[in-house]
Design a protein around this motif. Structure first.
Motif, PDB file in Angstrom:
ATOM      1  N   MET A 299     -50.678 -16.884  66.999  1.00 26.46           N
ATOM      2  CA  MET A 299     -51.606 -16.663  65.824  1.00 26.46           C
ATOM      3  C   MET A 299     -52.099 -15.264  65.794  1.00 26.46           C
ATOM      4  O   MET A 299     -52.564 -14.787  64.572  1.00 26.46           O
ATOM      5  CB  MET A 299     -52.720 -17.835  65.965  1.00 26.46           C
ATOM      6  CG  MET A 299     -53.644 -17.810  64.708  1.00 26.46           C
ATOM      7  SD  MET A 299     -54.251 -19.409  64.474  1.00 26.46           S
ATOM      8  CE  MET A 299     -55.414 -18.839  62.939  1.00 26.46           C
ATOM      9  N   PHE A 300     -52.855 -14.681  67.051  1.00 28.90           N
ATOM     10  CA  PHE A 300     -53.838 -13.909  67.015  1.00 28.90           C
ATOM     11  C   PHE A 300     -53.253 -12.364  67.560  1.00 28.90           C
ATOM     12  O   PHE A 300     -53.467 -11.272  67.334  1.00 28.90           O
ATOM     13  CB  PHE A 300     -54.968 -13.912  67.858  1.00 28.90           C
ATOM     14  CG  PHE A 300     -55.928 -15.139  67.461  1.00 28.90           C
ATOM     15  CD1 PHE A 300     -56.861 -14.680  66.247  1.00 28.90           C
ATOM     16  CD2 PHE A 300     -55.737 -16.347  67.866  1.00 28.90           C
ATOM     17  CE1 PHE A 300     -57.655 -16.007  65.744  1.00 28.90           C
ATOM     18  CE2 PHE A 300     -56.523 -17.456  67.288  1.00 28.90           C
ATOM     19  CZ  PHE A 300     -57.373 -16.952  66.020  1.00 28.90           C
ATOM     20  N   GLY A 301     -51.708 -12.343  68.121  1.00 30.53           N
ATOM     21  CA  GLY A 301     -51.277 -11.192  68.543  1.00 30.53           C
ATOM     22  C   GLY A 301     -52.004 -10.539  69.729  1.00 30.53           C
ATOM     23  O   GLY A 301     -52.643 -11.234  70.402  1.00 30.53           O
ATOM     24  N   ALA A 302     -52.296  -9.337  69.563  1.00 32.19           N
ATOM     25  CA  ALA A 302     -52.994  -8.495  70.816  1.00 32.19           C
ATOM     26  C   ALA A 302     -54.769  -8.481  70.352  1.00 32.19           C
ATOM     27  O   ALA A 302     -55.400  -8.218  71.132  1.00 32.19           O
ATOM     28  CB  ALA A 302     -52.645  -7.140  70.698  1.00 32.19           C
ATOM     29  N   ALA A 303     -55.163  -9.136  69.042  1.00 32.39           N
ATOM     30  CA  ALA A 303     -56.360  -9.178  68.733  1.00 32.39           C
ATOM     31  C   ALA A 303     -56.998 -10.305  69.076  1.00 32.39           C
ATOM     32  O   ALA A 303     -57.524 -11.134  68.217  1.00 32.39           O
ATOM     33  CB  ALA A 303     -56.400  -8.801  67.161  1.00 32.39           C
ATOM     34  N   LEU A 304     -57.057 -10.631  70.409  1.00 33.77           N
ATOM     35  CA  LEU A 304     -57.474 -12.073  70.796  1.00 33.77           C
ATOM     36  C   LEU A 304     -58.940 -12.159  70.846  1.00 33.77           C
ATOM     37  O   LEU A 304     -59.776 -11.188  71.277  1.00 33.77           O
ATOM     38  CB  LEU A 304     -57.021 -12.142  72.321  1.00 33.77           C
ATOM     39  CG  LEU A 304     -55.407 -11.976  72.428  1.00 33.77           C
ATOM     40  CD1 LEU A 304     -55.181 -11.998  74.081  1.00 33.77           C
ATOM     41  CD2 LEU A 304     -55.043 -13.365  71.766  1.00 33.77           C
ATOM     42  N   PRO A 305     -59.482 -13.241  70.317  1.00 40.51           N
ATOM     43  CA  PRO A 305     -60.782 -13.436  70.143  1.00 40.51           C
ATOM     44  C   PRO A 305     -61.467 -13.766  71.420  1.00 40.51           C
ATOM     45  O   PRO A 305     -60.587 -14.149  72.198  1.00 40.51           O
ATOM     46  CB  PRO A 305     -60.993 -14.638  69.266  1.00 40.51           C
ATOM     47  CG  PRO A 305     -59.537 -15.348  69.136  1.00 40.51           C
ATOM     48  CD  PRO A 305     -58.653 -14.107  69.454  1.00 40.51           C
ATOM     49  N   ALA A 306     -62.831 -13.785  71.580  1.00 45.66           N
ATOM     50  CA  ALA A 306     -63.599 -14.586  72.701  1.00 45.66           C
ATOM     51  C   ALA A 306     -63.056 -15.831  72.679  1.00 45.66           C
ATOM     52  O   ALA A 306     -62.972 -16.358  71.597  1.00 45.66           O
ATOM     53  CB  ALA A 306     -65.097 -14.037  72.684  1.00 45.66           C
ATOM     54  N   GLN A 307     -63.027 -16.442  73.813  1.00 38.62           N
ATOM     55  CA  GLN A 307     -62.661 -18.038  74.032  1.00 38.62           C
ATOM     56  C   GLN A 307     -63.216 -18.571  75.116  1.00 38.62           C
ATOM     57  O   GLN A 307     -63.154 -17.922  76.213  1.00 38.62           O
ATOM     58  CB  GLN A 307     -61.105 -18.159  73.820  1.00 38.62           C
ATOM     59  CG  GLN A 307     -60.625 -19.335  73.893  1.00 38.62           C
ATOM     60  CD  GLN A 307     -58.873 -19.479  73.669  1.00 38.62           C
ATOM     61  OE1 GLN A 307     -58.555 -20.664  73.510  1.00 38.62           O
ATOM     62  NE2 GLN A 307     -58.451 -18.480  73.733  1.00 38.62           N
ATOM     63  N   THR A 308     -63.410 -19.854  74.891  1.00 42.49           N
ATOM     64  CA  THR A 308     -63.899 -20.629  76.085  1.00 42.49           C
ATOM     65  C   THR A 308     -63.087 -21.900  75.908  1.00 42.49           C
ATOM     66  O   THR A 308     -62.928 -22.508  74.855  1.00 42.49           O
ATOM     67  CB  THR A 308     -65.445 -21.173  75.836  1.00 42.49           C
ATOM     68  OG1 THR A 308     -66.231 -19.943  75.907  1.00 42.49           O
ATOM     69  CG2 THR A 308     -66.008 -21.987  76.865  1.00 42.49           C
ATOM     70  N   LEU A 309     -62.537 -22.366  77.076  1.00 41.06           N
ATOM     71  CA  LEU A 309     -61.953 -23.746  77.085  1.00 41.06           C
ATOM     72  C   LEU A 309     -62.746 -24.740  77.909  1.00 41.06           C
ATOM     73  O   LEU A 309     -63.322 -24.409  78.955  1.00 41.06           O
ATOM     74  CB  LEU A 309     -60.610 -23.541  78.121  1.00 41.06           C
ATOM     75  CG  LEU A 309     -59.589 -24.763  78.179  1.00 41.06           C
ATOM     76  CD1 LEU A 309     -58.169 -24.392  78.430  1.00 41.06           C
ATOM     77  CD2 LEU A 309     -59.918 -25.684  79.169  1.00 41.06           C
ATOM     78  N   VAL A 310     -63.071 -25.923  77.308  1.00 36.69           N
ATOM     79  CA  VAL A 310     -63.677 -26.961  77.786  1.00 36.69           C
ATOM     80  C   VAL A 310     -62.966 -28.269  78.069  1.00 36.69           C
ATOM     81  O   VAL A 310     -62.449 -28.910  77.096  1.00 36.69           O
ATOM     82  CB  VAL A 310     -65.025 -27.256  76.916  1.00 36.69           C
ATOM     83  CG1 VAL A 310     -65.941 -28.308  77.519  1.00 36.69           C
ATOM     84  CG2 VAL A 310     -65.738 -26.162  76.277  1.00 36.69           C
ATOM     85  N   PRO A 311     -62.924 -28.592  79.280  1.00 39.22           N
ATOM     86  CA  PRO A 311     -62.070 -29.807  79.573  1.00 39.22           C
ATOM     87  C   PRO A 311     -63.045 -30.915  79.201  1.00 39.22           C
ATOM     88  O   PRO A 311     -64.185 -30.878  79.713  1.00 39.22           O
ATOM     89  CB  PRO A 311     -61.856 -29.743  81.292  1.00 39.22           C
ATOM     90  CG  PRO A 311     -62.068 -28.117  81.634  1.00 39.22           C
ATOM     91  CD  PRO A 311     -63.047 -27.686  80.658  1.00 39.22           C
TER      92      PRO A 311
END
Length: 144
Positions: free
Chosen positions: A110-122
């Motif tokens: 979806m984002f290619g190289a322009a990756l947003p900041a991201q947090t994964l929450v289990p």
């Protein structure tokens, strides 16, 4: 030293991945994203893997793919594109390392190289029992 993406326009986001930190991009996210001054923000509620009829596949990868398609539809409704997403928060039921490949593939598609900041929450569960994945976004709306 900061490694930042070049700004394409006055309202473009700037991706920052400090060289003193581990490069997170192979895992599908950036360390930080700078939002330009005066920007209008939109907050997209968590998008799950339901299709337009509300049907939900029992397959994790199918839910992730559908959730990102749903996020894209929400962005379209806002007049925004993936490059306007500053931050994602993803929620994964019963997360384990085997799911990271699916998640990284979906976000990079979806984002290619322009990756947003991201947090994964289990999480142990989400709002609807068969849901296995949910993604919410902070979006910088393009200037009219």
């Amino acid at each position: 030293m900061l490694a930042a993406s070049p700004a394409l326009a006055a309202d473009a986001l700037t991706i920052v991945n400090p060289s003193a930190l581990h490069d997170p991009s192979p895992n599908g996210y950036s360390t930080a994203v700078v939002v330009p001054g005066g920007a209008r923000l939109a907050f997209v509620s968590g998008q799950g893997g339901q299709d337009a009829t509300g049907a939900l596949s029992p397959d994790f990868a199918a839910q992730v793919g559908q959730a990102y398609r749903n996020l894209r539809l929400a962005l379209d409704a806002l007049g925004a594109k993936p490059e306007h997403v500053a931050k994602l928060t993803v929620f994964v039921v019963d997360h384990d390392m085997s799911k990271l490949g699916v998640l990284t593939q979906a976000v990079t598609e979806m984002f290619g190289a322009a990756l947003p900041a991201q947090t994964l929450v289990p999480v142990p569960k989400l709002a609807i029992d068969p849901m296995l994945f949910e993604v919410e976004a902070v979006v910088v709306l393009p200037r009219a």
